[in-house]
Write a protein that holds these residues in place. Structure first.
Motif, PDB file in Angstrom:
ATOM      1  N   LEU A 148       0.853  -1.008   0.277  1.00  0.00           N
ATOM      2  CA  LEU A 148      -0.166   0.181  -0.278  1.00  0.00           C
ATOM      3  C   LEU A 148       0.874   0.925   0.042  1.00  0.00           C
ATOM      4  O   LEU A 148       0.203   2.133  -0.687  1.00  0.00           O
ATOM      5  N   ASP A 188       2.112   1.677  -3.568  1.00  0.00           N
ATOM      6  CA  ASP A 188       1.274   2.425  -4.909  1.00  0.00           C
ATOM      7  C   ASP A 188       0.729   3.329  -4.246  1.00  0.00           C
ATOM      8  O   ASP A 188       0.679   4.649  -5.409  1.00  0.00           O
ATOM      9  N   LYS A 189       0.560   3.938  -2.362  1.00  0.00           N
ATOM     10  CA  LYS A 189       0.711   5.534  -2.384  1.00  0.00           C
ATOM     11  C   LYS A 189       1.176   6.568  -3.456  1.00  0.00           C
ATOM     12  O   LYS A 189       1.523   7.487  -3.351  1.00  0.00           O
ATOM     13  N   ARG A 216       0.625   6.643  -6.495  1.00  0.00           N
ATOM     14  CA  ARG A 216      -0.224   7.273  -7.103  1.00  0.00           C
ATOM     15  C   ARG A 216      -0.353   8.410  -7.254  1.00  0.00           C
ATOM     16  O   ARG A 216      -0.515   9.581  -8.092  1.00  0.00           O
TER      17      ARG A 216
END
Length: 304
Positions: free
Chosen positions: A128, A131-132, A135
């Motif tokens: 996560l 992924d942050k 993004r």
């Protein structure tokens, strides 16, 4: 150029390692290595936030700034081993990436590797966090560099369950003298997941350059002790096989050893260090060498 997995990254089939930049290679030597590599068509540089305590990233960043060629380069770096931000917790990853971006003087990292397998942190937290960053545009893609096949399988399942960006690359020890780590579960998982493979220690600490053939040779070079473990019956047998193919192709022993890797399934770009600019041409030459099936088989047999 070769594509890394299913990503948009296309790289020269050999990556220059920054592991000696800021350590045994000063600014002039580093610039010479990178200039020669770039002039020969190279565009893929591999470093880590822990290399020379971050100085490797600084030197690469300075070189790209001075040459104004950041958009022409694919930059890979790694997090997890730095002294200030060790491990792969969400906080450590975020802080490490921000510092790497500052040192590299760039707004994004093309390929971020998890430098360790930090089992003290749930995979979900690590994935996560990465992924942050993806993004947010700070990281384009990510891979791993110290995970078993089982852990890669776990990561794939976790990625699918929580809906995050999948990994695209695997960096592992792989060469004619180090085959067992990769040619098992890792190779199977890499193939099933479509991962681009970037072998590190591709020349077995320089032994596969052919310059270490006796104990005297080991003493003659500063880094001879790193290759000492390969000087034995098997190592000399592999060098003999390389000598034969080198004679047949008109290439150097190091070039042939790298060409063998490039003939292997899913291998995109071996990661190789150069001590000085003069070594770079024989490394990049591997990209244009096509070994015959017989030559590959003979090298396979000698290194078995």
């Amino acid at each position: 150029m070769r594509q890394i997995g299913s990503s948009s990254l296309h790289v020269f089939p050999l990556a220059i390692s920054g592991n000696i930049f800021g350590w045994t290679a000063d600014t002039s030597t580093t610039d010479g290595i990178l200039d020669t590599y770039f002039d020969l068509g190279g565009n893929f540089v591999d470093t880590a936030d822990s290399y020379a305590a971050g100085r490797s990233e600084i030197m690469i960043g300075n070189w790209m700034r001075d040459r104004r060629n950041r958009d022409d380069m694919v930059v890979a770096t790694k997090v997890g081993k730095s002294f200030d931000n060790p491990g792969l917790s969400a906080g450590s990853i975020a802080r490490s990436v921000d510092l790497s971006l500052e040192r590299l003087q760039t707004s994004f990292i093309d390929l971020l590797y998890l430098h360790i397998d930090d089992e003290s942190v749930p995979f979900e937290e690590t994935l996560l966090a990465v992924d942050k960053l993806i993004r947010a545009g700070k990281v384009r893609h990510f891979g791993v560099s110290d995970h078993t096949g089982n852990r890669l399988f776990e990561a794939r399942i976790a990625s699918a369950q929580i809906g995050v960006a999948p990994m695209i690359a695997l960096q592992n020890q792989y060469s004619l003298l180090n085959r067992t780590e990769f040619e098992g579960d890792l190779a199977t998982v890499a193939d099933r997941q479509g991962l681009g493979v970037m072998p590190r220690f591709a020349l077995a600490s320089g032994f596969l350059s052919g310059k270490y053939r006796s104990r005297a040779d080991l003493r003659r070079y500063t880094r001879g002790k790193d290759a000492s473990g390969y000087l034995g019956r098997r190592g000399l047998r592999v060098l003999h096989a390389l000598d034969i193919v080198a004679l047949q192709t008109g290439e150097s022993v190091a070039t042939v050893a790298l060409a063998w890797l490039l003939a292997k399934r899913n291998v995109v770009a071996p990661v190789v260090s150069a001590s000085h600019a003069g070594q770079v041409p024989e490394l990049t030459a591997a990209a244009s060498v096509r070994l015959t099936r017989h030559q590959i088989t003979e090298l396979d047999r000698a290194s078995a």
